[in-house]
Design a protein around this motif. Sequence first.
Motif, short mmCIF file in Angstrom:
data_model
loop_
_atom_site.label_atom_id
_atom_site.label_comp_id
_atom_site.label_asym_id
_atom_site.label_seq_id
_atom_site.Cartn_x
_atom_site.Cartn_y
_atom_site.Cartn_z
N LEU A 237 12.32 21.16 71.53
CA LEU A 237 11.87 19.86 71.02
C LEU A 237 12.78 18.73 71.48
O LEU A 237 12.33 17.60 71.67
N THR A 238 14.07 19.03 71.68
CA THR A 238 15.01 17.99 72.12
C THR A 238 14.67 17.46 73.51
O THR A 238 15.15 16.39 73.91
N ASP A 239 13.83 18.18 74.23
CA ASP A 239 13.42 17.74 75.57
C ASP A 239 12.30 16.70 75.54
O ASP A 239 11.96 16.12 76.57
N ARG A 240 11.73 16.45 74.37
CA ARG A 240 10.54 15.61 74.30
C ARG A 240 10.71 14.24 74.96
O ARG A 240 9.85 13.82 75.76
N PRO A 241 11.79 13.50 74.68
CA PRO A 241 11.92 12.18 75.34
C PRO A 241 11.93 12.27 76.86
O PRO A 241 11.47 11.33 77.53
N ARG B 14 17.79 3.18 86.02
CA ARG B 14 17.03 2.02 85.54
C ARG B 14 16.21 2.34 84.29
O ARG B 14 15.50 1.47 83.78
N ILE B 15 16.27 3.59 83.81
CA ILE B 15 15.42 4.00 82.70
C ILE B 15 16.26 4.58 81.57
O ILE B 15 17.13 5.43 81.80
N ASP B 16 15.99 4.15 80.36
CA ASP B 16 16.60 4.71 79.16
C ASP B 16 15.57 5.63 78.50
O ASP B 16 14.53 5.15 78.03
N PRO B 17 15.80 6.95 78.47
CA PRO B 17 14.79 7.87 77.93
C PRO B 17 14.34 7.54 76.51
O PRO B 17 13.15 7.61 76.20
N ALA B 18 15.28 7.20 75.65
CA ALA B 18 14.91 6.91 74.25
C ALA B 18 14.01 5.68 74.18
O ALA B 18 13.01 5.66 73.45
N GLN B 19 14.35 4.65 74.94
CA GLN B 19 13.56 3.43 74.93
C GLN B 19 12.18 3.66 75.56
O GLN B 19 11.16 3.18 75.06
N MET B 20 12.16 4.42 76.65
CA MET B 20 10.89 4.70 77.32
C MET B 20 9.97 5.53 76.41
O MET B 20 8.77 5.28 76.34
#
Length: 386
Positions: A21-25, A82-88
């Motif tokens: 589940l931690t892989d979801r972002p 250029r990408i923040d996983p949590a924000q995306m």
Amino acid sequence: MLVRPTTARSPAVSLGPRPPLTDRPYWLTWPQVKGIGPSRIKQLFLQFGSLEAAWASRASDLLAVEGIGLTVADAIATGRDRIDPAQMAETLQHPLSHPDIRVLTPADAAYPSMLWEIPDPPPILYAWGDRWQWSPAIAIVGTRSPSSYGQRWATKLGAALAEAGFAIVSGMAAGIDGAAHRGALNVGGTTLAILGTGVDIHYPAKHQSLAREIRQHGLLVSEYPCGTEPARAHFPRRNRIVAALCQATLTIEAPARSGALITARLANDYNRDVFALPGNLDCPQARGCLELIDRGAGIILGVSELLDALGAPIAPDRPAVPQPSPPPLSGTELAIWTALDEILSFDQLAIRTQLDASTLSSTLLMMELSGVVEQLPGMRYGRATQ
């Protein structure tokens, strides 16, 4: 070459461990990196054990992934910066066009396991509906311009398989797809529409009411974000989802070049069963099905035979659905109409009705002319499609 259908489903192409589940972002984020599609994302997961670890890896480590060379590795490294996983992940999850639309990734428990098996599972699924039944499922596919024979059998099989406990999967296109969905809905069954648009886009437009009914008795599913309009390239891609979700694909009618044949080929590649409805050699819509049968697909000979071949599950209890009332008919005509609760040959019909050949032949002709009965290839008969 198609494989012969079997009652036991073989393992599909590439199962692998399910993501945590931690892989979801990261399942939500990796698709935003240029040049990274579903197949490479799964390869990244299998190589590193998690997409989170793949995200944190050095560019040189990415070269160990099949299909990733220096150019792609450098592009990935640049794109990640250029990408923040949590924000995306937050951006993709909210806002959606409707609060009931769910976003699923392979890290979610609700993501269908059969879809995870294929080499290029969708990293993101959008699903909108009230009945979550991924399996057991059967795909029913075919041409957008069916004959009355194909239309009727798509509806009949959709209803019979739904009553037997299968979820009916198709693409909500005009023709065979719509008839299959409608058959399942007619008996209160579950049906899933796999779309080449966002789940909030009704395509074709004439299927708006059908889409609403499917949401109430199943799911609208897409790998494309909400608001995505139809595009030619989307539909062949969505066919892999149709094929992967189902233990078998039934092709009802398909010309020699047809998207339905793509679905059948993919189903075979995934070690799913493939069946085809035989048709008239003079009917262009039957050509693809006849070729499938020639190459080893199972032949749909009737409802009971198909249910036996599929190993039908025990159907859940459902409210009884009223059966259609017979049209005003004479005694002999009524006997024929009652016997035709399935497709029958002339000889089978004579045995059921106990009518002599002359009386049966003349009565069938009158019933055909009045639009009650239709003759099908091979001197077979069925109730006319309403």
